[in-house]
Design a protein around this motif. Structure first.
Motif, PDB file in Angstrom:
ATOM      1  N   VAL A  32       0.861  -1.175   0.000  1.00 35.69           N
ATOM      2  CA  VAL A  32       0.000   0.000   0.000  1.00 35.69           C
ATOM      3  C   VAL A  32       0.899   1.227   0.000  1.00 35.69           C
ATOM      4  O   VAL A  32       1.830   1.323   0.799  1.00 35.69           O
ATOM      5  N   TYR A  33       0.610   2.147  -0.911  1.00 29.90           N
ATOM      6  CA  TYR A  33       1.324   3.425  -0.933  1.00 29.90           C
ATOM      7  C   TYR A  33       0.437   4.451  -0.236  1.00 29.90           C
ATOM      8  O   TYR A  33      -0.712   4.666  -0.623  1.00 29.90           O
ATOM      9  N   GLY A  51      -5.989  -8.944   3.615  1.00 26.40           N
ATOM     10  CA  GLY A  51      -6.163 -10.106   4.477  1.00 26.40           C
ATOM     11  C   GLY A  51      -7.446 -10.172   5.258  1.00 26.40           C
ATOM     12  O   GLY A  51      -7.943 -11.256   5.521  1.00 26.40           O
ATOM     13  N   THR A  52      -7.986  -9.037   5.676  1.00 24.15           N
ATOM     14  CA  THR A  52      -9.256  -9.045   6.414  1.00 24.15           C
ATOM     15  C   THR A  52     -10.098  -7.850   5.981  1.00 24.15           C
ATOM     16  O   THR A  52      -9.556  -6.779   5.675  1.00 24.15           O
ATOM     17  N   THR A  56      -8.988  -3.794   5.703  1.00 23.04           N
ATOM     18  CA  THR A  56      -9.277  -3.081   4.453  1.00 23.04           C
ATOM     19  C   THR A  56     -10.084  -1.824   4.736  1.00 23.04           C
ATOM     20  O   THR A  56      -9.756  -0.740   4.230  1.00 23.04           O
ATOM     21  N   ARG A  57     -11.122  -1.934   5.573  1.00 21.16           N
ATOM     22  CA  ARG A  57     -11.937  -0.760   5.916  1.00 21.16           C
ATOM     23  C   ARG A  57     -11.117   0.287   6.667  1.00 21.16           C
ATOM     24  O   ARG A  57     -11.224   1.486   6.401  1.00 21.16           O
ATOM     25  N   ALA A  58     -10.287  -0.160   7.603  1.00 14.64           N
ATOM     26  CA  ALA A  58      -9.472   0.782   8.384  1.00 14.64           C
ATOM     27  C   ALA A  58      -8.500   1.529   7.480  1.00 14.64           C
ATOM     28  O   ALA A  58      -8.340   2.746   7.600  1.00 14.64           O
ATOM     29  N   GLY A  62      -8.358   5.694   6.253  1.00 17.55           N
ATOM     30  CA  GLY A  62      -7.194   6.503   6.611  1.00 17.55           C
ATOM     31  C   GLY A  62      -6.723   6.141   8.005  1.00 17.55           C
ATOM     32  O   GLY A  62      -7.519   6.117   8.944  1.00 17.55           O
ATOM     33  N   LEU A  63      -5.458   5.836   8.131  1.00 21.06           N
ATOM     34  CA  LEU A  63      -4.882   5.450   9.422  1.00 21.06           C
ATOM     35  C   LEU A  63      -4.373   6.682  10.155  1.00 21.06           C
ATOM     36  O   LEU A  63      -3.872   7.618   9.529  1.00 21.06           O
TER      37      LEU A  63
END
Length: 161
Positions: A32-33, A51-52, A56-58, A62-63
């Motif tokens: 992921v960039y 993987g989950t 993916t939603r998180a 945006g982290l």
């Protein structure tokens, strides 16, 4: 050839680097960039399954910028952050990353300025070898140069039209 000289689409250049990386690793991995956007890391290009659905939603939401240590460390230091054993406790969201075993987030610089983080996640253990590191860092160097050329080409096109 990893990057074509005439390609001026930054995220397609990044996706080429992502595909090259996944082909090189030959394992269950994702890339992921991310670019910082306000107080979060926004994903701009992704290749591979995270993987989950929760992760993916998180990631898509945006982290948190400074709380996502795996991305923050290479952003601040300007150096890759290789983790043969990914430290789940250091990052948010912790529960969604339990399946990730190994990571390597690498800074992407363009004209000496930090542009984003190219984050590699592996779902199996791996010790990053010296050869892995040399290749991945060379890919990031060439990606930065390709992004710079793309910007220059776009600027030239804008000025001549």
């Amino acid at each position: 050839m990893l990057f074509r000289s005439g390609d001026t689409r930054p995220y397609q250049l990044i996706e080429r680097a992502q595909q090259f990386t996944l082909d090189l690793l030959r394992t269950d991995a994702f890339v992921v960039y991310f670019e910082p956007d306000g107080s979060v890391w926004q994903p701009r290009a992704q290749l591979g399954d995270l993987g989950t659905p929760e992760l993916t939603r998180a990631v898509q939401a945006g982290l948190p910028l400074e709380d996502t240590v795996n991305l923050w460390i290479p952003w601040q230091s300007g150096h890759p952050y290789y983790q043969d054993a990914y430290d789940h406790a250091a990052d948010t969201p912790t529960k969604q990353t339990a399946h990730i075993r190994t990571t390597a987030p690498l800074p992407v610089d363009v004209r000496g300025e930090r542009r984003g983080i190219f984050a590699i996640g592996l779902k199996m253990p791996r010790a990053w070898t010296r050869l892995d590191r040399v290749i991945l860092e060379a890919v990031m160097h060439h990606l930065g140069m390709a992004l710079e050329r793309a910007e220059q080409t776009q600027t030239l096109r804008y000025r001549t039209h």
